[in-house]
Design an enzyme around this catalytic site. Structure first.
Site, PDB file in Angstrom:
ATOM      1  N   SER A  61       0.794  -1.237   0.000  1.00  0.00           N
ATOM      2  CA  SER A  61       0.000   0.000   0.000  1.00  0.00           C
ATOM      3  C   SER A  61       0.823   1.282   0.000  1.00  0.00           C
ATOM      4  CB  SER A  61      -0.935   0.029   1.206  1.00  0.00           C
ATOM      5  OG  SER A  61      -2.057  -0.768   0.939  1.00  0.00           O
ATOM      6  N   LYS A  64       0.481   3.408  -2.956  1.00  0.00           N
ATOM      7  CA  LYS A  64      -0.660   4.326  -3.115  1.00  0.00           C
ATOM      8  C   LYS A  64      -0.215   5.791  -3.087  1.00  0.00           C
ATOM      9  CE  LYS A  64      -3.877   0.967  -1.065  1.00  0.00           C
ATOM     10  NZ  LYS A  64      -4.483   0.509   0.193  1.00  0.00           N
ATOM     11  N   TYR A 189      -2.888  -2.191 -10.652  1.00  0.00           N
ATOM     12  CA  TYR A 189      -2.860  -2.028  -9.185  1.00  0.00           C
ATOM     13  C   TYR A 189      -2.132  -3.205  -8.512  1.00  0.00           C
ATOM     14  CZ  TYR A 189      -4.564  -1.924  -4.368  1.00  0.00           C
ATOM     15  OH  TYR A 189      -4.640  -1.937  -2.991  1.00  0.00           O
ATOM     16  N   TYR A 241      -4.636   4.249   7.890  1.00  0.00           N
ATOM     17  CA  TYR A 241      -6.037   3.773   7.979  1.00  0.00           C
ATOM     18  C   TYR A 241      -6.667   4.196   9.301  1.00  0.00           C
ATOM     19  CZ  TYR A 241      -3.862   1.201   4.286  1.00  0.00           C
ATOM     20  OH  TYR A 241      -3.138   0.882   3.184  1.00  0.00           O
ATOM     21  N   VAL A 259       1.127  -3.701   3.810  1.00  0.00           N
ATOM     22  CA  VAL A 259       1.109  -5.028   4.452  1.00  0.00           C
ATOM     23  C   VAL A 259       2.385  -5.842   4.203  1.00  0.00           C
ATOM     24  CG1 VAL A 259      -1.410  -5.277   4.668  1.00  0.00           C
ATOM     25  CG2 VAL A 259      -0.268  -6.044   2.576  1.00  0.00           C
TER      26      VAL A 259
HETATM   27  O1  DON Z   1      -4.860  -4.373  -1.943  1.00  0.00           O
HETATM   28  C1  DON Z   1      -4.250  -5.147  -1.212  1.00  0.00           C
HETATM   29  O2  DON Z   1      -4.815  -5.982  -0.548  1.00  0.00           O
HETATM   30  C2  DON Z   1      -2.732  -5.079  -1.078  1.00  0.00           C
HETATM   31  N1  DON Z   1      -2.132  -5.354  -2.296  1.00  0.00           N
HETATM   32  C3  DON Z   1      -2.267  -3.804  -0.463  1.00  0.00           C
HETATM   33  C4  DON Z   1      -2.845  -3.647   0.892  1.00  0.00           C
HETATM   34  C5  DON Z   1      -2.003  -2.956   1.876  1.00  0.00           C
HETATM   35  O3  DON Z   1      -0.789  -2.924   1.826  1.00  0.00           O
HETATM   36  C6  DON Z   1      -2.729  -2.397   3.022  1.00  0.00           C
HETATM   37  N2  DON Z   1      -1.822  -1.731   3.922  1.00  0.00           N
HETATM   38  N3  DON Z   1      -1.597  -1.802   5.071  1.00  0.00           N
END
Ligand code: DON
Length: 305
Positions: A61, A64, A189, A241, A259
């Site tokens: 993320s 982003k 994405y 978040y 993550v």
């Molecule tokens: O969209 C997703 O599930 C992941 N590729 C990215 C999510 C993410 O890193 C959330 N962050 N804490």
């Protein structure tokens, strides 16, 4: 400084035992839960690192931030914020609930999955491949590393298991917020989340933002000042978040988590910081990384407030 970083890492390593590595993307479950590393790049181009700073991880993320930068540069503030909001969310990163209950159906902000997928659709390019290349090119410039590339196994794993993101994207297409081919946007994405980096790359990216959008090493402007301001404001209010408020109180620097275990922090006019620790807390933020940043913020007086 390096001595201090070493001590802070060892003071907080035991926190990694209290978190869990992300497993909803099976390939991420292979990460070392005990890893904890940090890299700092200051605006005089001094660098300091400690712990498991050589650990490679996927950006997840934190991508982003760069997706938002590209969307703002390519389409402008008015267009971007006509399709995605600027308000914090008290829901998890992959929550879908507010899309239906909000009158406009707009995602709350660019850093929850829904908002980032919309921003990906807005990046310049006729198709997902071009959009991906546009954002990857920006990541390479901001990290001063032309070798950055996608971890193919993580990308495949994301694509195979990304059904919540699919549900989000199709809902947004139905609400006319995404105007592009949904699978094409999702492919870009998923690939962008799967870009493999180290804390060295991420600390450089943070240093560009800390320096008002100018690369400290070349003095070249990489992004407009206005875009840089917007991105920092959203990192501060939405970057972690449903834990963004706690992070503002305890660290006080615009930040973004992923993550893969990275937290990127921007200390305006001073430095870029990146930590990695794949064991996550219940909000999906690196548990050890957060504690390391708290202690460093306290010791170096990093809060902007
Ligand atoms: O969209 C997703 O599930 C992941 N590729 C990215 C999510 C993410 O890193 C959330 N962050 N804490």
């Amino acid at each position: 400084m390096e001595k201090l970083l070493k001590i802070v890492i060892e003071n907080n390593r035991s926190w990694t035992k209290h978190g869990k590595v992300a497993s909803y993307i099976p390939e991420l479950a292979k990460a070392n839960p005990n890893a904890l590393g940090i890299h700092i790049f200051d605006l005089d181009c001094n660098e300091f690192c400690a712990g498991d700073y050589k650990t490679a991880f996927t950006i997840q993320s934190v991508s982003k931030v760069i997706i938002l930068i590209c969307a703002l540069m390519d389409k402008g503030k008015e267009t971007v914020f006509s399709k995605v909001g600027t308000e914090p969310s008290s829901d998890p990163f992959n929550s879908i609930i507010k899309l239906e209950t909000r009158h406009s159906h707009k995602p709350l902000n660019p850093f929850i999955n829904a908002g980032a997928i919309v921003c990906t659709s807005l990046v310049a390019g006729d198709n997902g491949i071009e959009k991906f290349e546009r954002v990857l090119g920006m990541m390479k410039k901001m990290a001063d590393n032309p070798t950055i590339q996608v971890n193919f196994n993580v990308y495949q794993s994301e694509k195979l298991t990304g059904n919540t993101n699919r549900a989000i994207a199709y809902y947004l297409k139905g609400a006319n917020i995404i105007e592009r081919d949904v699978e094409d946007v999702l492919d870009a994405y998923f690939k962008l989340c799967s870009v493999e980096v180290t804390v060295k790359d991420m600390a450089r990216i943070a240093s560009v933002i800390a320096n008002g959008g100018i690369a400290p090493w070349s003095k070249k402007r990489l992004l407009p000042q206005k875009v840089n301001q917007i991105v920092q404001a959203l990192m501060m209010t939405c970057g972690l978040y449903d834990a963004s408020g706690e992070f503002a109180v305890n660290i006080g620097a615009p930040s973004k988590s992923g993550v893969g275990g990275c937290i990127l922090s921007v200390v305006p006019k001073r430095m870029g910081i990146a930590v990695v620790g794949p064991a996550l807390d219940e909000s999906g933020n690196s548990i050890g990384g957060k504690k390391v940043l708290e202690e460093i913020s306290e010791k170096l007086n990093l809060s902007i407030f």
